[in-house]
Write a protein that holds these residues in place. Sequence first.
Motif, PDB file in Angstrom:
ATOM      1  N   ALA A 148       0.828  -1.194  -0.040  1.00 20.99           N
ATOM      2  CA  ALA A 148      -0.002  -0.192   0.127  1.00 20.99           C
ATOM      3  C   ALA A 148       0.956   1.322   0.074  1.00 20.99           C
ATOM      4  O   ALA A 148       1.196   1.907   1.166  1.00 20.99           O
ATOM      5  N   ASP A 149       1.453   1.501  -1.267  1.00 20.57           N
ATOM      6  CA  ASP A 149       2.245   2.824  -1.196  1.00 20.57           C
ATOM      7  C   ASP A 149       1.404   3.926  -1.319  1.00 20.57           C
ATOM      8  O   ASP A 149       0.811   4.551  -2.443  1.00 20.57           O
ATOM      9  N   LYS A 154      -1.309   8.648  -3.669  1.00 19.74           N
ATOM     10  CA  LYS A 154      -1.832  10.149  -3.507  1.00 19.74           C
ATOM     11  C   LYS A 154      -1.585  10.847  -4.815  1.00 19.74           C
ATOM     12  O   LYS A 154      -1.976  11.836  -5.076  1.00 19.74           O
ATOM     13  N   ASP A 155      -0.269  10.604  -5.358  1.00 13.30           N
ATOM     14  CA  ASP A 155       0.000  11.237  -6.719  1.00 13.30           C
ATOM     15  C   ASP A 155      -0.753  10.692  -8.030  1.00 13.30           C
ATOM     16  O   ASP A 155      -0.353   9.580  -8.632  1.00 13.30           O
ATOM     17  N   ARG A 156      -1.574  11.528  -8.559  1.00  8.07           N
ATOM     18  CA  ARG A 156      -2.504  11.073  -9.661  1.00  8.07           C
ATOM     19  C   ARG A 156      -1.769  12.025 -10.984  1.00  8.07           C
ATOM     20  O   ARG A 156      -2.638  12.176 -11.771  1.00  8.07           O
ATOM     21  N   SER A 157      -0.650  12.082 -10.809  1.00  4.99           N
ATOM     22  CA  SER A 157      -0.143  13.200 -12.129  1.00  4.99           C
ATOM     23  C   SER A 157       0.177  12.332 -13.081  1.00  4.99           C
ATOM     24  O   SER A 157       0.348  12.698 -14.165  1.00  4.99           O
ATOM     25  N   ASP A 158       0.240  10.984 -12.930  1.00  4.78           N
ATOM     26  CA  ASP A 158       0.617  10.075 -14.008  1.00  4.78           C
ATOM     27  C   ASP A 158      -0.265   8.749 -13.650  1.00  4.78           C
ATOM     28  O   ASP A 158      -0.983   8.440 -12.810  1.00  4.78           O
ATOM     29  N   ASP A 159      -0.107   7.622 -14.619  1.00 11.07           N
ATOM     30  CA  ASP A 159      -0.670   6.397 -14.380  1.00 11.07           C
ATOM     31  C   ASP A 159       0.048   5.296 -13.576  1.00 11.07           C
ATOM     32  O   ASP A 159      -0.281   4.407 -13.644  1.00 11.07           O
ATOM     33  N   ASP A 160       0.885   5.965 -12.861  1.00 13.57           N
ATOM     34  CA  ASP A 160       1.942   4.875 -11.892  1.00 13.57           C
ATOM     35  C   ASP A 160       0.697   4.605 -10.738  1.00 13.57           C
ATOM     36  O   ASP A 160      -0.004   5.491 -10.218  1.00 13.57           O
ATOM     37  N   ARG A 161       0.715   3.274 -10.408  1.00 15.33           N
ATOM     38  CA  ARG A 161      -0.074   2.860  -9.066  1.00 15.33           C
ATOM     39  C   ARG A 161       0.481   1.898  -8.302  1.00 15.33           C
ATOM     40  O   ARG A 161       1.684   1.266  -8.679  1.00 15.33           O
ATOM     41  N   SER A 162       0.101   1.813  -7.137  1.00 14.25           N
ATOM     42  CA  SER A 162       0.606   1.049  -5.993  1.00 14.25           C
ATOM     43  C   SER A 162       0.447  -0.439  -6.242  1.00 14.25           C
ATOM     44  O   SER A 162      -0.705  -0.714  -7.336  1.00 14.25           O
ATOM     45  N   ALA A 163       1.091  -1.261  -5.685  1.00 10.86           N
ATOM     46  CA  ALA A 163       0.806  -2.565  -6.018  1.00 10.86           C
ATOM     47  C   ALA A 163      -0.677  -3.116  -5.440  1.00 10.86           C
ATOM     48  O   ALA A 163      -1.422  -3.904  -6.081  1.00 10.86           O
ATOM     49  N   ARG A 164      -1.144  -2.433  -4.327  1.00 15.84           N
ATOM     50  CA  ARG A 164      -2.356  -2.529  -3.963  1.00 15.84           C
ATOM     51  C   ARG A 164      -3.537  -2.097  -4.899  1.00 15.84           C
ATOM     52  O   ARG A 164      -4.369  -2.896  -5.179  1.00 15.84           O
ATOM     53  N   GLU A 165      -3.342  -1.023  -5.569  1.00 17.71           N
ATOM     54  CA  GLU A 165      -4.423  -0.441  -6.462  1.00 17.71           C
ATOM     55  C   GLU A 165      -4.090  -1.322  -7.584  1.00 17.71           C
ATOM     56  O   GLU A 165      -5.319  -1.696  -8.444  1.00 17.71           O
ATOM     57  N   ILE A 166      -2.953  -1.783  -8.186  1.00 22.58           N
ATOM     58  CA  ILE A 166      -3.197  -2.943  -9.505  1.00 22.58           C
ATOM     59  C   ILE A 166      -3.922  -4.367  -9.070  1.00 22.58           C
ATOM     60  O   ILE A 166      -4.742  -4.705  -9.778  1.00 22.58           O
TER      61      ILE A 166
END
Length: 321
Positions: A148-149, A154-166
Amino acid sequence: MDEMTRLREFRADAPAPDRAALAPGRQRLTDAVAGGRRGLRRRPDWRLASLGAAVAVTVAALLGTQLLATPGPRPAGPAATAGSLDLSGPAATLGQAARYLEGLTPPPEPRDDQWIYTRNVMGEPVLKAGNGNQAGFRYDPDSWTPYADVTTEKDRSDDDRSAREIYRAAAALPEDPEALLAEVRELYPADNSEDEEQQEFRGLGVLIGSYPVPPAALARIYRAMATIPGVEITRHLVEDAAGREAIAVTRDEKGTHQRREILLSPSDYGFAGLRFRVTEDYEMEMPKGMRGPGQKYTAGDITVDQARTEAAVVDANGAKP
């Protein structure tokens, strides 16, 4: 024009990166550009590499046999023996993978306080015309990322996602391939000149290379991938950067003279690696304002070759399974 802008221009035809390969590649790039300075974090869709080497940098925290390090009941025996592995085409191969994955009992979702450990191997580019300047590249094969990064989330400026989100996005993907691909396009928007099919293949590659992903979700992803025009299966097992046999699921990258190859383990159909292979002879010229010879490429050259040899959920940063 600053140095980094020129570097981006030089690699403008490189394949679009995805989260799957960025972790080790990011460190190689950081060390080369910053003279060994470590710790720089950048968004995952850089199209950068060493000028002489033309090493394309691609995605985050991945590579190995995806399900191998995941605890939980498994069917007896490998996914497919050498005689039963079907490499005749996307529908056959990825359908076979999906059926196997659907038979697995899923392990529990990691806790929010746990970490994702991965170990990676980076192969040197294989260029028939010469590797150029490869000196000075280093990377740490071991990586730890919080499941849970919070910073990433919190940073929605790009499409990078945490392992939890993915993990949760993958688990929620629909069964219907067309609907699934539409959701993937929302998760991973088109990059520069990508067409829709290239965007879908890249996005699915990010999900396949992420860890962990529920087996049933991975099965749906494979079935959807088989429907994308241009996706092919190499008719024989290939060797990944760690020297292991792997299934190659491939698609040519528009406008790059290269082919993206997602590598899967034939023992459990988990993610094994990612590489880019040159599809035709061409020469990349230096951008305007820079001096020096261009880099020549020959069909069959490998510009990126990465393998993930281990992946596991651990209880602390720095812990190993």
